[in-house]
Design a protein around this motif. Structure first.
Motif, PDB file in Angstrom:
ATOM      1  N   ALA A  22       0.810  -1.218   0.000  1.00 24.20           N
ATOM      2  CA  ALA A  22       0.000   0.000   0.000  1.00 24.20           C
ATOM      3  C   ALA A  22       0.845   1.270   0.000  1.00 24.20           C
ATOM      4  CB  ALA A  22      -0.943  -0.008   1.211  1.00 24.20           C
ATOM      5  N   PHE A  23       1.555   1.543   1.083  1.00 22.74           N
ATOM      6  CA  PHE A  23       2.192   2.843   1.243  1.00 22.74           C
ATOM      7  C   PHE A  23       3.413   3.048   0.363  1.00 22.74           C
ATOM      8  CE2 PHE A  23      -0.054   2.361   5.341  1.00 22.74           C
ATOM      9  CZ  PHE A  23      -0.908   3.437   5.191  1.00 22.74           C
ATOM     10  N   ILE A  24       3.840   1.997  -0.327  1.00 26.41           N
ATOM     11  CA  ILE A  24       4.927   2.182  -1.277  1.00 26.41           C
ATOM     12  C   ILE A  24       4.441   2.909  -2.525  1.00 26.41           C
ATOM     13  CG2 ILE A  24       4.731   0.092  -2.699  1.00 26.41           C
ATOM     14  CD1 ILE A  24       7.763  -0.298  -2.183  1.00 26.41           C
ATOM     15  N   GLY A  25       3.127   2.933  -2.728  1.00 23.90           N
ATOM     16  CA  GLY A  25       2.529   3.630  -3.869  1.00 23.90           C
ATOM     17  C   GLY A  25       2.358   5.116  -3.606  1.00 23.90           C
ATOM     18  N   VAL A  26       2.342   5.910  -4.676  1.00 24.09           N
ATOM     19  CA  VAL A  26       2.247   7.365  -4.556  1.00 24.09           C
ATOM     20  C   VAL A  26       0.941   7.773  -3.900  1.00 24.09           C
ATOM     21  CG1 VAL A  26       2.140   9.529  -5.845  1.00 24.09           C
ATOM     22  CG2 VAL A  26       3.728   7.727  -6.560  1.00 24.09           C
ATOM     23  N   LYS A  27      -0.173   7.163  -4.315  1.00 26.79           N
ATOM     24  CA  LYS A  27      -1.480   7.565  -3.807  1.00 26.79           C
ATOM     25  C   LYS A  27      -1.613   7.317  -2.318  1.00 26.79           C
ATOM     26  CE  LYS A  27      -3.545   4.963  -6.743  1.00 26.79           C
ATOM     27  NZ  LYS A  27      -2.279   4.617  -7.420  1.00 26.79           N
ATOM     28  N   PHE A  28      -1.147   6.145  -1.868  1.00 25.62           N
ATOM     29  CA  PHE A  28      -1.280   5.853  -0.452  1.00 25.62           C
ATOM     30  C   PHE A  28      -0.378   6.749   0.386  1.00 25.62           C
ATOM     31  CE2 PHE A  28      -3.896   2.115  -0.981  1.00 25.62           C
ATOM     32  CZ  PHE A  28      -4.526   2.029   0.249  1.00 25.62           C
ATOM     33  N   ARG A  29       0.773   7.114  -0.129  1.00 29.08           N
ATOM     34  CA  ARG A  29       1.622   8.050   0.607  1.00 29.08           C
ATOM     35  C   ARG A  29       0.914   9.392   0.743  1.00 29.08           C
ATOM     36  NH1 ARG A  29       6.017   6.105  -2.566  1.00 29.08           N
ATOM     37  NH2 ARG A  29       6.125   8.082  -3.695  1.00 29.08           N
ATOM     38  N   PHE A  30       0.185   9.782  -0.294  1.00 29.72           N
ATOM     39  CA  PHE A  30      -0.574  11.034  -0.255  1.00 29.72           C
ATOM     40  C   PHE A  30      -1.655  10.955   0.821  1.00 29.72           C
ATOM     41  CE2 PHE A  30      -4.227  13.575  -1.493  1.00 29.72           C
ATOM     42  CZ  PHE A  30      -3.653  14.810  -1.723  1.00 29.72           C
ATOM     43  N   TYR A  31      -2.387   9.857   0.845  1.00 32.75           N
ATOM     44  CA  TYR A  31      -3.454   9.697   1.833  1.00 32.75           C
ATOM     45  C   TYR A  31      -2.883   9.591   3.244  1.00 32.75           C
ATOM     46  CZ  TYR A  31      -6.566   8.789  -2.104  1.00 32.75           C
ATOM     47  OH  TYR A  31      -7.290   8.906  -3.260  1.00 32.75           O
ATOM     48  N   PHE A  32      -1.726   8.940   3.362  1.00 33.88           N
ATOM     49  CA  PHE A  32      -1.088   8.841   4.662  1.00 33.88           C
ATOM     50  C   PHE A  32      -0.753  10.234   5.201  1.00 33.88           C
ATOM     51  CE2 PHE A  32       2.936   8.631   7.057  1.00 33.88           C
ATOM     52  CZ  PHE A  32       2.516   7.877   8.135  1.00 33.88           C
ATOM     53  N   LEU A  33      -0.178  11.081   4.368  1.00 31.27           N
ATOM     54  CA  LEU A  33       0.123  12.443   4.781  1.00 31.27           C
ATOM     55  C   LEU A  33      -1.144  13.218   5.112  1.00 31.27           C
ATOM     56  CD1 LEU A  33       2.934  13.340   2.197  1.00 31.27           C
ATOM     57  CD2 LEU A  33       3.198  12.766   4.627  1.00 31.27           C
ATOM     58  N   LYS A  34      -2.212  12.930   4.382  1.00 34.81           N
ATOM     59  CA  LYS A  34      -3.488  13.580   4.643  1.00 34.81           C
ATOM     60  C   LYS A  34      -4.023  13.178   6.018  1.00 34.81           C
ATOM     61  CE  LYS A  34      -7.275  15.858   3.581  1.00 34.81           C
ATOM     62  NZ  LYS A  34      -7.271  17.344   3.535  1.00 34.81           N
ATOM     63  N   ILE A  35      -3.891  11.900   6.365  1.00 35.07           N
ATOM     64  CA  ILE A  35      -4.330  11.431   7.680  1.00 35.07           C
ATOM     65  C   ILE A  35      -3.527  12.121   8.786  1.00 35.07           C
ATOM     66  CG2 ILE A  35      -4.402   9.428   9.222  1.00 35.07           C
ATOM     67  CD1 ILE A  35      -4.950   7.698   6.765  1.00 35.07           C
ATOM     68  N   ILE A  36      -2.199  12.182   8.629  1.00 38.01           N
ATOM     69  CA  ILE A  36      -1.343  12.828   9.619  1.00 38.01           C
ATOM     70  C   ILE A  36      -1.723  14.294   9.773  1.00 38.01           C
ATOM     71  CG2 ILE A  36       1.016  13.465  10.222  1.00 38.01           C
ATOM     72  CD1 ILE A  36       0.385  10.483  10.457  1.00 38.01           C
ATOM     73  N   GLN A  37      -1.999  14.947   8.632  1.00 42.11           N
ATOM     74  CA  GLN A  37      -2.385  16.354   8.664  1.00 42.11           C
ATOM     75  C   GLN A  37      -3.694  16.542   9.416  1.00 42.11           C
ATOM     76  OE1 GLN A  37      -3.014  18.020   4.791  1.00 42.11           O
ATOM     77  NE2 GLN A  37      -3.413  20.083   5.537  1.00 42.11           N
ATOM     78  N   ASP A  38      -4.661  15.690   9.147  1.00 44.59           N
ATOM     79  CA  ASP A  38      -5.963  15.804   9.815  1.00 44.59           C
ATOM     80  C   ASP A  38      -5.858  15.525  11.306  1.00 44.59           C
ATOM     81  OD1 ASP A  38      -7.234  16.522   7.516  1.00 44.59           O
ATOM     82  OD2 ASP A  38      -8.053  14.544   7.072  1.00 44.59           O
TER      83      ASP A  38
END
Length: 362
Positions: free
Chosen positions: A305-321
């Motif tokens: 999952a997080f090795i992909g660009v999209k999941f890294r984006f969502y991961f950062l979004k979760i941290i931001q929220d």
């Protein structure tokens, strides 16, 4: 799948059978092994549980609130994360069992052993179907467009079949797992105990099923699919080729490094020796290699999952929220200001929806 914390002071042919301990002759004490495992296993299992819940929890959270499940890969990844979470949450109970003995009653023994077994087999089979899905998407990319039109429906059926298979294979674990008092230590233990009429069958069938569904089938499928994927990537002229190639190698290497040592020990365990030192050394090796196998649950979110660009984006979004939520909470507590109308989780994905049919980088 057996646990490494074996409560054995007597070495006999079938530790899971219903036997009369009174006539046993003590051949091998496991005091050194139990002392080591009581210190090592709680630490290892705690680390694996924490990492597994955090990593796989982020995957589930992403699919629930940030990213819609649109493809077969998405469905498989979400189910794999759920299976891994349910798997690792059973580990603290076994960590407590090592130093204190089983304290969660007979019903807890059956439920936890059963949940452990179901999610172990389901997780391994999901790794196999993810390999097949990637094989179809990459090796047969052109033909797969028509096939993937009804992908979500197919993936739901496949996931249902996998969970059903995990339940069916785990039924003996539910039925025969029991809590009983181990005579030589005086502690309560939770183990699979087959009646005498089934003991020889159970001893042969249980490890065979574990090795077949829990290792050899996923391994063979992964080797076949990823070998053809690598061949296709080497022939492709794409700037993403090398990155995708590294991802494939990492996926296969992680499976081999984590799973092969433990399953070699399981195979060796089928040919037991009466030598006490060898038996105790084997128990220690089994504990270490089993922990490596469990650690694979922590690597799955990173590899798939997080090795992909999209999941890294969502991961950062979760941290931001989460950061924004914590700031609002602190501000509210200290200033008694009116709560902000902003919410922690936004289901509006139109501003950052960058999905394509696959969320796996390869």
């Amino acid at each position: 799948m057996e646990f490494s914390g074996e409560n054995v002071d007597y070495y006999f042919d079938d530790p899971n059978a219903t036997v009369d301990y009174g006539d046993m002759v003590p051949l091998c004490t496991m005091k050194d092994y139990r002392k080591l495992s009581s210190m090592l296993i709680p630490i290892l299992y705690s680390v694996i549980t924490a990492m597994g819940i955090i990593g796989n929890g982020l995957v589930v959270l992403t699919y629930l609130f940030y990213k819609r499940v649109r493809s077969m890969t998405d469905m498989y990844l979400m189910n794999l994360a759920i299976a891994d979470i349910l798997f690792v949450v059973t580990l603290p109970f076994w960590a407590v069992d090592i130093p204190t003995g089983w304290i969660f009653e007979d019903i807890g023994c059956k439920i936890l052993k059963g949940i452990y077994s179901i999610n172990f087999y389901s997780g391994m089979l999901l790794l196999a179907v993810i390999s097949i899905d990637r094989y179809i998407a990459i090796v047969h990319a052109t033909k797969s467009f028509n096939y993937r039109g009804k992908a979500l429906v197919y993936s739901k059926i496949i996931c249902f079949a996998i969970w059903l298979a995990g339940i069916v294979v785990s039924l003996p674990t539910f039925i025969f797992s029991t809590m009983y008092k181990f005579e030589t230590t005086g502690k309560m233990v939770c183990e699979i105990r087959y009646p005498k009429s089934y003991s020889s069958i159970g001893k042969a069938v249980a490890p065979t099923v574990q090795l077949t569904l829990g290792f050899f089938v996923p391994l063979l499928i992964m080797v076949y699919c990823y070998s053809l994927i690598i061949k296709t990537l080497l022939q492709a002229r794409n700037f993403q080729r090398h990155k995708a190639f590294r991802v494939v190698i990492a996926v296969v290497a992680a499976f081999v490094v984590c799973q092969v040592p433990y399953n070699v020990v399981v195979v060796y365990d089928l040919f037991r020796t009466l030598d006490c030192d060898t038996f105790q050394s084997k128990a220690i090796v089994r504990t270490v290699t089993q922990s490596f196998a469990f650690f694979h649950c922590c690597l799955n979110p990173v590899l798939y999952a997080f090795i992909g660009v999209k999941f890294r984006f969502y991961f950062l979004k979760i941290i931001q929220d989460i950061w924004c939520l914590s700031k609002k909470y602190i501000t509210f507590r200290h200033t008694l200001a009116r709560p902000s109308s902003e919410t922690f989780v936004s289901r509006r994905t139109s501003d950052f929806d960058i999905d394509n049919p696959s969320s796996f980088t390869v």
